[in-house]
Design an enzyme around this catalytic site. Structure first.
Site, PDB file in Angstrom:
ATOM      1  N   HIS A 166      42.355  44.134  36.631  1.00 29.89           N
ATOM      2  CA  HIS A 166      40.994  44.169  36.066  1.00 29.89           C
ATOM      3  C   HIS A 166      40.585  45.561  35.585  1.00 29.89           C
ATOM      4  O   HIS A 166      39.557  45.720  34.919  1.00 29.89           O
ATOM      5  CB  HIS A 166      39.969  43.698  37.104  1.00 29.89           C
ATOM      6  N   ASP A 206      47.761  35.667  38.037  1.00 26.78           N
ATOM      7  CA  ASP A 206      46.600  35.697  38.931  1.00 26.78           C
ATOM      8  C   ASP A 206      45.597  34.645  38.456  1.00 26.78           C
ATOM      9  O   ASP A 206      45.574  34.298  37.268  1.00 26.78           O
ATOM     10  CB  ASP A 206      45.976  37.097  38.869  1.00 26.78           C
ATOM     11  N   HIS A 208      42.549  35.024  37.963  1.00 23.54           N
ATOM     12  CA  HIS A 208      41.579  35.661  37.066  1.00 23.54           C
ATOM     13  C   HIS A 208      42.261  36.292  35.848  1.00 23.54           C
ATOM     14  O   HIS A 208      43.380  36.794  35.956  1.00 23.54           O
ATOM     15  CB  HIS A 208      40.804  36.742  37.820  1.00 23.54           C
ATOM     16  N   ASP A 295      45.743  33.887  44.207  1.00 24.66           N
ATOM     17  CA  ASP A 295      44.407  33.303  44.323  1.00 24.66           C
ATOM     18  C   ASP A 295      44.304  31.994  43.542  1.00 24.66           C
ATOM     19  O   ASP A 295      43.223  31.424  43.404  1.00 24.66           O
ATOM     20  CB  ASP A 295      43.294  34.298  43.940  1.00 24.66           C
TER      21      ASP A 295
HETATM   22  C1  SP5 Z   1      42.450  41.119  41.656  1.00 24.04           C
HETATM   23  C2  SP5 Z   1      41.455  40.017  41.849  1.00 24.04           C
HETATM   24  O1  SP5 Z   1      41.826  38.892  42.142  1.00 24.04           O
HETATM   25  N1  SP5 Z   1      40.153  40.309  41.749  1.00 24.04           N
HETATM   26  C3  SP5 Z   1      39.182  39.316  41.864  1.00 24.04           C
HETATM   27  C4  SP5 Z   1      37.828  39.880  42.079  1.00 24.04           C
HETATM   28  C5  SP5 Z   1      36.814  38.799  42.111  1.00 24.04           C
HETATM   29  N2  SP5 Z   1      35.568  39.277  42.541  1.00 24.04           N
HETATM   30  C6  SP5 Z   1      34.415  38.522  42.306  1.00 24.04           C
HETATM   31  C7  SP5 Z   1      34.636  37.056  42.364  1.00 24.04           C
HETATM   32  C8  SP5 Z   1      33.342  36.335  42.143  1.00 24.04           C
HETATM   33  C9  SP5 Z   1      33.524  34.904  42.435  1.00 24.04           C
HETATM   34  N3  SP5 Z   1      32.255  34.300  42.411  1.00 24.04           N
HETATM   35  C10 SP5 Z   1      32.262  33.028  43.029  1.00 24.04           C
HETATM   36  C11 SP5 Z   1      30.878  32.512  43.076  1.00 24.04           C
HETATM   37  C12 SP5 Z   1      30.813  31.444  44.108  1.00 24.04           C
HETATM   38  N4  SP5 Z   1      29.538  30.827  44.098  1.00 24.04           N
HETATM   39 ZN    ZN Z   2      42.458  37.346  41.009  1.00 22.78          ZN
END
Ligand code: SP5
Ligand code: ZN
Length: 416
Positions: A166, A206, A208, A295
């Site tokens: 990220h 990943d 994301h 994840d």
């Molecule tokens: C490297 C990596 O996997 N970073 C991920 C960081 C995610 N951080 C914020 C995730 C926000 C997820 N929001 C969920 C809302 C649930 N109501």
């Molecule tokens: Zn991730």
């Protein structure tokens, strides 16, 4: 396979804001402990950080002022009484593109709180006492992994933490401070004689989208960036299929989002992997760097796919069957109890996939080298039932070692 670990990666530990609570971040040192314990039967290389080399490698991806910020912001905030020694420094204000004056203000703020927000895009990359040390250790593992691949090693797993995909050239976010994968790719490019001889591809698995990695290489045709991720999920503002790269890099960025409106099990996931593999072949990938997050596992606290442990074995096998020198860089994955097992399963699949194509290549070579008469007379193959590793030996339907000439060729193909 080389597995690279640096104990300093465990020193970083932060809080994050989830809903209305400030809690220990899901991205925790226990993730690495889980992987170490699941891989305990394998040889693991313990590394220390070569600070100068790591900084030099990081400077190919990140700006000098960003690196200086990362090094100094915690001690300076401590000195100014803004945080406690055991605290996590979080941004309070971001330079939003919608605030008037944003464009004119392209100068780094001197105010410490303003600076913290200037170099971050969210609240999930807090800075604690050892963040800089751990981020540098993590980047150094990626750098070492790239050097090993350039040196002829066929498979390397860099146990990076904190993750990196990220993080952009001058902005942290999503638990990421230095873009380990981008640093590995820059290192590898620097080692290869001629860009055209060494197409590198990044496969980001990943959950994301790797907005940072995409940003760093958006205008480049080497490397190619391919990502499979949750559609419309964090980091929300990138990862659409329309983002295809720009300039010389046009066509070298491929986003393959999957909608989370249905349960994303292997059935929905595997066609996307196949698409990704096709792209990697189409650009004639010579070196593969996998940004590997777990994840995508069922019930991950920050992911929405529903992959099972055995799916990581299938995923690894498919990637391994490309038969490419492969550097695997750890990204996310927050079901800590299963993280190590999932990781071990991926690596097992990766090796099995690689071994299966090595056997094919060895057989082809043997047929070419030897006159086929002789081959028929001297070799007796024993068929095994399943196309799986037998005692860690070769796969592809044959047991190993029935023909000396054959075995020599197999060993010559880099069994490790
Ligand atoms: C490297 C990596 O996997 N970073 C991920 C960081 C995610 N951080 C914020 C995730 C926000 C997820 N929001 C969920 C809302 C649930 N109501
Ligand atoms: Zn991730």
């Amino acid at each position: 396979m080389q597995i690279l670990h640096n104990p300093s990666t465990l020193s970083h530990s932060i809080l994050e804001l989830v809903g209305s609570r400030l809690i220990p971040a899901y991205e925790s040192p226990a993730r690495i402990s889980s992987i170490l314990s699941a891989l305990s039967s394998r040889p693991i290389t313990h590394c220390t950080t070569d600070i100068d080399a790591a900084l030099h490698a990081a400077s190919k991806v990140h700006t000098a002022d960003y690196l200086q910020h990362l090094r100094t912001i915690f001690p300076q905030s401590l000195e100014a009484g803004l945080i406690e020694p055991s605290g996590t420094l979080l941004p309070e204000c971001f330079p939003s593109a919608r605030l008037p004056g944003y464009k004119a203000r392209n100068k780094t703020p001197t105010d410490l709180s303003a600076r913290t927000g200037w170099y971050a895009f969210d609240l999930s990359s807090g800075i604690a006492e050892h963040t800089y040390t751990a981020a540098l250790a993590s980047a150094d593992l990626a750098r070492r992994g790239a050097l090993a691949i350039a040196d002829g090693e066929k498979t390397v797993f860099a146990m990076c933490r904190p993750p990196g995909h990220h993080c952009g050239k001058d902005v942290m976010g999503g638990y990421c401070y230095l873009n380990n994968t981008a640093i590995a790719v820059k290192t590898l490019l620097g080692e290869l004689d001629d860009d055209s001889q060494g197409q590198i591809s990044i496969l980001d698995l990943d959950f994301h989208h790797g907005n940072g990695t995409q940003e760093v290489f958006y205008a480049d045709q080497n490397p190619t960036y391919v990502s499979i991720h949750g559609e419309g999920e964090y980091p929300y503002f990138s990862g659409a299929p329309e983002e295809k790269g720009e300039g010389k890099g046009k066509g070298y960025n491929l986003n393959l989002p999957i909608s989370c409106s249905q349960d994303v099990t292997w059935e929905l996931y595997s066609p996307r992997i196949q698409q990704a593999i096709e792209k990697l072949k189409a650009v004639r990938t010579k070196y593969l760097v996998v940004s590997l997050g777990f994840d995508t596992f069922c019930n991950d606290p920050v992911g929405k796919f529903c992959l099972a442990r055995e799916d990581y074995g299938k995923m690894g096998r498919i990637v391994g069957e490309l038969g490419l020198p492969t550097l695997v860089v750890l990204e996310g994955g927050y079901v800590v109890e299963e993280l190590g097992n999932n990781c071990a399963e991926f690596l097992r699949g990766l090796e099995a996939g690689k071994a299966s194509v090595e056997v094919e290549a060895a057989v082809e070579e043997e047929v070419k080298l030897d006159d086929s008469d002789k081959l028929d007379k001297t070799c007796e193959w024993e068929k095994v039932e399943k196309s799986e590793a037998v005692n860690g030996s070769y796969t592809n339907g044959y047991t190993n070692g029935y023909c000396n000439g054959y075995k020599t060729v197999v060993n010559g193909h880099g069994r490790r």
